[in-house]
Design a protein around this motif. Structure first.
Motif, PDB file in Angstrom:
ATOM      1  N   LEU A 157       1.634  53.951  62.934  1.00  0.00           N
ATOM      2  CA  LEU A 157       1.939  52.876  61.949  1.00  0.00           C
ATOM      3  C   LEU A 157       1.394  53.068  60.685  1.00  0.00           C
ATOM      4  CD1 LEU A 157       1.123  49.596  64.165  1.00  0.00           C
ATOM      5  CD2 LEU A 157       3.282  50.551  63.478  1.00  0.00           C
ATOM      6  N   PHE A 158       0.267  53.797  60.601  1.00  0.00           N
ATOM      7  CA  PHE A 158      -0.349  53.795  59.225  1.00  0.00           C
ATOM      8  C   PHE A 158       0.559  54.984  58.539  1.00  0.00           C
ATOM      9  CE2 PHE A 158      -2.789  56.080  56.300  1.00  0.00           C
ATOM     10  CZ  PHE A 158      -3.478  55.352  55.444  1.00  0.00           C
ATOM     11  N   LYS A 159       0.819  56.037  59.328  1.00  0.00           N
ATOM     12  CA  LYS A 159       1.936  56.937  58.502  1.00  0.00           C
ATOM     13  C   LYS A 159       3.267  56.393  58.027  1.00  0.00           C
ATOM     14  CE  LYS A 159       0.137  61.236  60.727  1.00  0.00           C
ATOM     15  NZ  LYS A 159       0.645  62.241  61.767  1.00  0.00           N
ATOM     16  N   ALA A 160       3.734  55.431  58.864  1.00  0.00           N
ATOM     17  CA  ALA A 160       4.831  54.720  58.553  1.00  0.00           C
ATOM     18  C   ALA A 160       4.676  53.949  57.124  1.00  0.00           C
ATOM     19  CB  ALA A 160       5.392  53.896  59.608  1.00  0.00           C
ATOM     20  N   TRP A 161       3.542  53.335  57.144  1.00  0.00           N
ATOM     21  CA  TRP A 161       3.141  52.619  56.123  1.00  0.00           C
ATOM     22  C   TRP A 161       3.001  53.541  54.782  1.00  0.00           C
ATOM     23  CZ3 TRP A 161      -1.822  49.412  54.996  1.00  0.00           C
ATOM     24  CH2 TRP A 161      -1.718  48.391  54.216  1.00  0.00           C
ATOM     25  N   LEU A 162       2.446  54.326  54.852  1.00  0.00           N
ATOM     26  CA  LEU A 162       2.263  55.661  53.888  1.00  0.00           C
ATOM     27  C   LEU A 162       3.336  55.916  53.260  1.00  0.00           C
ATOM     28  CD1 LEU A 162       0.380  57.629  52.130  1.00  0.00           C
ATOM     29  CD2 LEU A 162       0.360  58.924  53.975  1.00  0.00           C
ATOM     30  N   ALA A 163       4.612  56.338  54.346  1.00  0.00           N
ATOM     31  CA  ALA A 163       5.647  56.781  53.881  1.00  0.00           C
ATOM     32  C   ALA A 163       6.626  55.728  53.046  1.00  0.00           C
ATOM     33  CB  ALA A 163       6.746  57.204  54.953  1.00  0.00           C
ATOM     34  N   MET A 164       6.289  54.242  53.303  1.00  0.00           N
ATOM     35  CA  MET A 164       6.747  53.106  52.379  1.00  0.00           C
ATOM     36  C   MET A 164       6.000  53.033  51.237  1.00  0.00           C
ATOM     37  SD  MET A 164       7.541  50.629  55.650  1.00  0.00           S
ATOM     38  CE  MET A 164       8.243  49.491  54.612  1.00  0.00           C
ATOM     39  N   GLY A 165       5.108  53.822  50.861  1.00  0.00           N
ATOM     40  CA  GLY A 165       4.125  53.443  49.670  1.00  0.00           C
ATOM     41  C   GLY A 165       3.372  52.128  49.801  1.00  0.00           C
ATOM     42  N   PHE A 166       2.972  51.919  50.977  1.00  0.00           N
ATOM     43  CA  PHE A 166       2.119  51.066  51.372  1.00  0.00           C
ATOM     44  C   PHE A 166       2.971  49.435  51.084  1.00  0.00           C
ATOM     45  CE2 PHE A 166      -0.809  54.312  50.902  1.00  0.00           C
ATOM     46  CZ  PHE A 166      -1.251  54.277  52.168  1.00  0.00           C
ATOM     47  N   ARG A 167       4.059  49.403  51.127  1.00  0.00           N
ATOM     48  CA  ARG A 167       4.686  48.182  50.912  1.00  0.00           C
ATOM     49  C   ARG A 167       4.947  47.507  52.243  1.00  0.00           C
ATOM     50  NH1 ARG A 167       9.813  48.872  49.691  1.00  0.00           N
ATOM     51  NH2 ARG A 167       9.778  51.096  50.509  1.00  0.00           N
ATOM     52  N   SER A 168       5.167  46.195  52.149  1.00  0.00           N
ATOM     53  CA  SER A 168       5.443  45.382  53.243  1.00  0.00           C
ATOM     54  C   SER A 168       6.820  44.338  52.854  1.00  0.00           C
ATOM     55  CB  SER A 168       4.410  44.422  53.782  1.00  0.00           C
ATOM     56  OG  SER A 168       3.340  45.286  54.426  1.00  0.00           O
ATOM     57  N   PRO A 169       7.917  44.991  52.860  1.00  0.00           N
ATOM     58  CA  PRO A 169       8.997  44.257  52.420  1.00  0.00           C
ATOM     59  C   PRO A 169       9.327  42.655  53.468  1.00  0.00           C
ATOM     60  CG  PRO A 169       9.618  46.306  52.777  1.00  0.00           C
ATOM     61  CD  PRO A 169       8.398  46.116  53.618  1.00  0.00           C
ATOM     62  N   LYS A 170       9.735  41.706  52.665  1.00  0.00           N
ATOM     63  CA  LYS A 170       9.996  40.627  53.419  1.00  0.00           C
ATOM     64  C   LYS A 170      11.420  40.624  54.102  1.00  0.00           C
ATOM     65  CE  LYS A 170       6.395  38.511  51.989  1.00  0.00           C
ATOM     66  NZ  LYS A 170       5.018  38.691  52.743  1.00  0.00           N
ATOM     67  N   ILE A 171      11.492  40.200  55.147  1.00  0.00           N
ATOM     68  CA  ILE A 171      12.853  39.877  55.798  1.00  0.00           C
ATOM     69  C   ILE A 171      13.104  38.454  55.774  1.00  0.00           C
ATOM     70  CG2 ILE A 171      13.731  40.067  58.202  1.00  0.00           C
ATOM     71  CD1 ILE A 171      12.929  42.809  57.117  1.00  0.00           C
ATOM     72  N   ASP A 172      14.182  38.480  54.910  1.00  0.00           N
ATOM     73  CA  ASP A 172      14.616  36.895  54.374  1.00  0.00           C
ATOM     74  C   ASP A 172      15.968  36.515  55.022  1.00  0.00           C
ATOM     75  OD1 ASP A 172      16.037  38.598  52.879  1.00  0.00           O
ATOM     76  OD2 ASP A 172      15.219  37.800  50.907  1.00  0.00           O
ATOM     77  N   VAL A 173      16.353  37.013  56.149  1.00  0.00           N
ATOM     78  CA  VAL A 173      17.495  36.790  56.908  1.00  0.00           C
ATOM     79  C   VAL A 173      17.705  35.721  57.602  1.00  0.00           C
ATOM     80  CG1 VAL A 173      18.478  39.178  56.405  1.00  0.00           C
ATOM     81  CG2 VAL A 173      17.345  38.589  58.618  1.00  0.00           C
ATOM     82  N   VAL A 174      16.448  35.379  57.971  1.00  0.00           N
ATOM     83  CA  VAL A 174      16.335  34.340  59.121  1.00  0.00           C
ATOM     84  C   VAL A 174      16.442  32.867  58.402  1.00  0.00           C
ATOM     85  CG1 VAL A 174      14.662  33.387  60.705  1.00  0.00           C
ATOM     86  CG2 VAL A 174      14.633  35.429  60.370  1.00  0.00           C
ATOM     87  N   SER A 175      17.305  31.842  59.137  1.00  0.00           N
ATOM     88  CA  SER A 175      17.661  31.031  58.690  1.00  0.00           C
ATOM     89  C   SER A 175      17.030  29.438  59.348  1.00  0.00           C
ATOM     90  CB  SER A 175      19.192  30.618  58.459  1.00  0.00           C
ATOM     91  OG  SER A 175      19.791  30.614  59.679  1.00  0.00           O
ATOM     92  N   GLY A 176      15.680  29.327  59.629  1.00  0.00           N
ATOM     93  CA  GLY A 176      15.121  28.371  60.244  1.00  0.00           C
ATOM     94  C   GLY A 176      14.504  28.540  61.469  1.00  0.00           C
ATOM     95  N   GLU A 177      14.186  27.542  62.173  1.00  0.00           N
ATOM     96  CA  GLU A 177      13.231  27.570  63.534  1.00  0.00           C
ATOM     97  C   GLU A 177      14.117  27.392  64.591  1.00  0.00           C
ATOM     98  OE1 GLU A 177       9.715  28.028  63.715  1.00  0.00           O
ATOM     99  OE2 GLU A 177       9.633  28.039  61.553  1.00  0.00           O
ATOM    100  N   LEU A 178      13.977  28.094  65.667  1.00  0.00           N
ATOM    101  CA  LEU A 178      14.691  27.815  67.061  1.00  0.00           C
ATOM    102  C   LEU A 178      14.609  26.589  67.486  1.00  0.00           C
ATOM    103  CD1 LEU A 178      16.360  29.256  69.133  1.00  0.00           C
ATOM    104  CD2 LEU A 178      14.265  29.766  70.256  1.00  0.00           C
ATOM    105  N   ASN A 179      13.282  25.906  67.256  1.00  0.00           N
ATOM    106  CA  ASN A 179      12.878  24.694  67.748  1.00  0.00           C
ATOM    107  C   ASN A 179      13.920  23.656  66.971  1.00  0.00           C
ATOM    108  OD1 ASN A 179      11.085  26.540  68.816  1.00  0.00           O
ATOM    109  ND2 ASN A 179       9.417  25.398  67.939  1.00  0.00           N
ATOM    110  N   ASP A 180      14.393  23.852  65.921  1.00  0.00           N
ATOM    111  CA  ASP A 180      15.060  22.895  65.170  1.00  0.00           C
ATOM    112  C   ASP A 180      16.409  22.665  65.525  1.00  0.00           C
ATOM    113  OD1 ASP A 180      12.815  22.652  63.419  1.00  0.00           O
ATOM    114  OD2 ASP A 180      13.690  24.005  61.823  1.00  0.00           O
ATOM    115  N   GLN A 181      17.056  23.394  66.516  1.00  0.00           N
ATOM    116  CA  GLN A 181      18.318  23.248  67.064  1.00  0.00           C
ATOM    117  C   GLN A 181      18.425  22.047  67.461  1.00  0.00           C
ATOM    118  OE1 GLN A 181      20.428  26.464  68.863  1.00  0.00           O
ATOM    119  NE2 GLN A 181      18.410  27.556  68.673  1.00  0.00           N
TER     120      GLN A 181
END
Length: 181
Positions: A157-181
């Motif tokens: 996990l650390f090597k992958a993070w290093l390869a990403m330049g220590f970034r943690s991109p946001k995943i913003d494709v989610v449109s709400g809560e499952l509980n809200d259905q």
């Protein structure tokens, strides 16, 4: 040199995504949260079986920058066991297929292994959190079965993070809560 691109889709094909290159690690998780969430999610209408015979959930971990969502993101809803837990499981509500698990501020996504055809699923590297396996479950010794996460797991996990330049991109494709259905 072009990296391998694998297209994945939910059970009905409405949600599609691609993973690029090799995964960080391929694991089965036996933690109590994965067991509890898997047991609930696989009871949703039309949902696939999530837990295997040992009550483990199969994941293929990818860097966030190596996952591309193509279609159906309007169908993605998140599910959390409790409000303040640092994880969310994201489900394609069109067919109740789990897509990924995300840790808050993490740099990777744990993509559900059930999105791959069985012959294309990357080989299992290890099982993790085996201390939480159900009573009576005996695990095969074909891969390591540590009680928690191993040092090697964290190094990958650390090597992958290093390869990403220590970034943690946001995943913003989610449109709400499952509980809200």
């Amino acid at each position: 040199m072009t990296e391998t691109r694998t297209t994945l889709e939910c059970g009905c094909g409405e949600v599609t995504l691609a993973v690029i290159g090799k995964p960080i690690i391929n694991a089965e998780c036996l933690c109590t949260d994965c067991q509890e969430a898997g047991a609930f999610l696989q009871t949703l209408d039309g949902a696939p079986k999530i837990l295997d015979q040992n009550q483990a959930t199969r994941f293929v971990l990818y860097r966030k920058d190596k996952v591309k969502f193509h279609s159906g993101s309007n169908q993605l809803k998140q599910y959390s066991l409790e409000k303040d837990l640092p994880t969310r499981r994201v489900i394609a509500t069109c067919c109740n297929t789990p897509i990924f698990l995300e840790f808050s501020n993490g740099h990777w996504l744990s993509i559900y292994g059930l999105l791959w055809r069985s012959e294309a699923l990357p080989a299992l590297d290890l099982r993790t959190m085996t201390r939480s396996r159900p009573v009576g479950v005996e695990l095969a010794d074909n891969v390591p079965n540590p009680n928690t996460h191993t040092f090697i797991f964290y190094i990958k996990l650390f090597k992958a993070w290093l390869a990403m330049g220590f970034r943690s991109p946001k995943i913003d494709v989610v449109s709400g809560e499952l509980n809200d259905q």
